[in-house]
Design a protein around this motif. Structure first.
Motif, PDB file in Angstrom:
ATOM      1  N   ASP A  30       0.863  -1.188   0.000  1.00 13.89           N
ATOM      2  CA  ASP A  30       0.000   0.000   0.000  1.00 13.89           C
ATOM      3  C   ASP A  30       0.895   1.232   0.000  1.00 13.89           C
ATOM      4  OD1 ASP A  30      -2.507   1.146  -0.027  1.00 13.89           O
ATOM      5  OD2 ASP A  30      -3.119   0.306   1.900  1.00 13.89           O
ATOM      6  N   ASN A  31       0.611   2.187  -0.891  1.00 16.97           N
ATOM      7  CA  ASN A  31       1.438   3.378  -1.062  1.00 16.97           C
ATOM      8  C   ASN A  31       0.584   4.631  -1.031  1.00 16.97           C
ATOM      9  OD1 ASN A  31       4.236   2.237  -2.184  1.00 16.97           O
ATOM     10  ND2 ASN A  31       2.578   1.043  -3.078  1.00 16.97           N
ATOM     11  N   TRP A  32       1.108   5.659  -0.343  1.00 10.00           N
ATOM     12  CA  TRP A  32       0.474   6.979  -0.332  1.00 10.00           C
ATOM     13  C   TRP A  32       1.493   7.984  -0.842  1.00 10.00           C
ATOM     14  CZ3 TRP A  32       0.208   3.432   3.552  1.00 10.00           C
ATOM     15  CH2 TRP A  32      -1.064   2.999   3.939  1.00 10.00           C
ATOM     16  N   ARG A  49       6.788   9.513  -0.750  1.00 12.69           N
ATOM     17  CA  ARG A  49       5.920   8.339  -0.689  1.00 12.69           C
ATOM     18  C   ARG A  49       6.068   7.624   0.651  1.00 12.69           C
ATOM     19  NH1 ARG A  49       8.126   3.959  -4.196  1.00 12.69           N
ATOM     20  NH2 ARG A  49       9.394   3.638  -2.355  1.00 12.69           N
ATOM     21  N   ARG A  51       5.143   3.917   2.191  1.00 10.54           N
ATOM     22  CA  ARG A  51       4.803   2.569   1.720  1.00 10.54           C
ATOM     23  C   ARG A  51       4.696   1.628   2.907  1.00 10.54           C
ATOM     24  NH1 ARG A  51       8.586   0.271  -2.755  1.00 10.54           N
ATOM     25  NH2 ARG A  51       6.945   1.153  -4.038  1.00 10.54           N
ATOM     26  N   PRO A  98      -2.031  12.988   1.788  1.00 12.43           N
ATOM     27  CA  PRO A  98      -2.061  12.049   0.665  1.00 12.43           C
ATOM     28  C   PRO A  98      -2.817  12.663  -0.521  1.00 12.43           C
ATOM     29  CG  PRO A  98      -2.652  10.937   2.707  1.00 12.43           C
ATOM     30  CD  PRO A  98      -2.632  12.413   2.997  1.00 12.43           C
ATOM     31  N   ARG A 100      -2.456  10.929  -3.693  1.00 16.26           N
ATOM     32  CA  ARG A 100      -2.720   9.737  -4.498  1.00 16.26           C
ATOM     33  C   ARG A 100      -2.425   8.517  -3.650  1.00 16.26           C
ATOM     34  NH1 ARG A 100      -2.776  10.327 -10.084  1.00 16.26           N
ATOM     35  NH2 ARG A 100      -3.872   8.371  -9.985  1.00 16.26           N
ATOM     36  N   ARG A 101      -3.052   7.424  -4.025  1.00 17.79           N
ATOM     37  CA  ARG A 101      -2.815   6.150  -3.360  1.00 17.79           C
ATOM     38  C   ARG A 101      -2.750   5.085  -4.432  1.00 17.79           C
ATOM     39  NH1 ARG A 101      -6.967   2.964   0.361  1.00 17.79           N
ATOM     40  NH2 ARG A 101      -5.603   1.269   0.995  1.00 17.79           N
ATOM     41  N   TYR A 102      -1.854   4.130  -4.251  1.00 19.40           N
ATOM     42  CA  TYR A 102      -1.809   3.008  -5.176  1.00 19.40           C
ATOM     43  C   TYR A 102      -1.390   1.739  -4.457  1.00 19.40           C
ATOM     44  CZ  TYR A 102       3.258   3.958  -5.633  1.00 19.40           C
ATOM     45  OH  TYR A 102       4.595   4.164  -5.393  1.00 19.40           O
ATOM     46  N   GLN A 103      -1.884   0.626  -4.989  1.00 20.47           N
ATOM     47  CA  GLN A 103      -1.621  -0.680  -4.404  1.00 20.47           C
ATOM     48  C   GLN A 103      -1.109  -1.623  -5.480  1.00 20.47           C
ATOM     49  OE1 GLN A 103      -5.597  -1.625  -2.971  1.00 20.47           O
ATOM     50  NE2 GLN A 103      -5.020  -1.051  -0.881  1.00 20.47           N
ATOM     51  N   ASP A 172      -7.731   6.492  -7.697  1.00 16.68           N
ATOM     52  CA  ASP A 172      -6.556   5.845  -7.128  1.00 16.68           C
ATOM     53  C   ASP A 172      -6.426   4.428  -7.658  1.00 16.68           C
ATOM     54  OD1 ASP A 172      -5.651   8.004  -5.560  1.00 16.68           O
ATOM     55  OD2 ASP A 172      -7.049   7.480  -3.952  1.00 16.68           O
ATOM     56  N   VAL A 174      -6.189   1.257  -6.784  1.00 14.65           N
ATOM     57  CA  VAL A 174      -6.395   0.342  -5.676  1.00 14.65           C
ATOM     58  C   VAL A 174      -7.258  -0.830  -6.126  1.00 14.65           C
ATOM     59  CG1 VAL A 174      -6.084   2.106  -3.889  1.00 14.65           C
ATOM     60  CG2 VAL A 174      -8.359   1.681  -4.821  1.00 14.65           C
TER      61      VAL A 174
END
Length: 177
Positions: A30-32, A49, A51, A98, A100-103, A172, A174
């Motif tokens: 999980d990343n912000w 970032r 993580r 935050p 953006r968020r990405y997984q 995002d 996710v």
């Protein structure tokens, strides 16, 4: 070097056949991405970032990137932090939220002095190879991957392009809950 692939199974098999050593078993990452209200960091080509992966949380500052011969280079400064939630709270108090968020689901190996990560994302599978720039093409070729197929952007850049072609995709990157 981030190379899109149709499936990770064949790459995983080649890593093992070539003596790759498992560093992290397949797990959710999980990343912000943090920035201030004026997006000063992103405007300068920098990225902050946070993580969470493999029971650890890390904070990374990435400098402006350059891309040549399929290899993306940038200065990265990284440190482990105790709690992702507390780190987010600290940065919030400093005006960084935050944006953006990405997984991704990631499994990583050590191979030929490089780190090879097998990433499953909401937009497809990727092999990410990290190490000294001059060795990355050889590692890619050893895994029967084309270094010229490397994507020049970040996962967020790739997600933006994916969203342009898939307007129903969330903002995002996710996985569906």
């Amino acid at each position: 070097m981030k190379i899109p692939v149709a499936t990770l199974a064949a790459v995983r098999r080649r890593i093992v056949e070539r003596g790759g050593r498992l560093l992290h078993a397949f797990a959710l990452e999980d990343n912000w991405v943090l920035d201030d209200a004026g997006h000063v960091l992103s405007a300068a080509g920098r990225l902050l970032r946070l993580r969470r992966f493999g029971g650890r949380s890390t904070l990374t500052l990435k400098g402006k990137a350059s891309f040549a011969g399929g290899v993306k280079s940038r200065v990265e400064v990284e440190t482990e932090v105790g709690s992702a939630e507390q780190t987010l709270a600290i940065f919030s108090g400093l005006g960084f939220e935050p944006v953006r968020r990405y997984q991704k689901r990631r499994e990583s190996f050590s191979l030929d002095r490089a780190i090879v990560a097998l990433d499953e994302t909401p937009m497809g599978a990727f092999v990410e190879i990290e190490g000294q720039a001059e060795q990355l093409p050889a590692v890619a070729l050893a895994l029967d991957l084309d270094p010229h197929a490397a994507a020049p952007g970040t996962y967020l850049d790739l997600w933006s392009a994916y969203r342009a072609a898939h307007p129903d995709a969330p903002e995002d990157m996710v996985f569906p809950v």
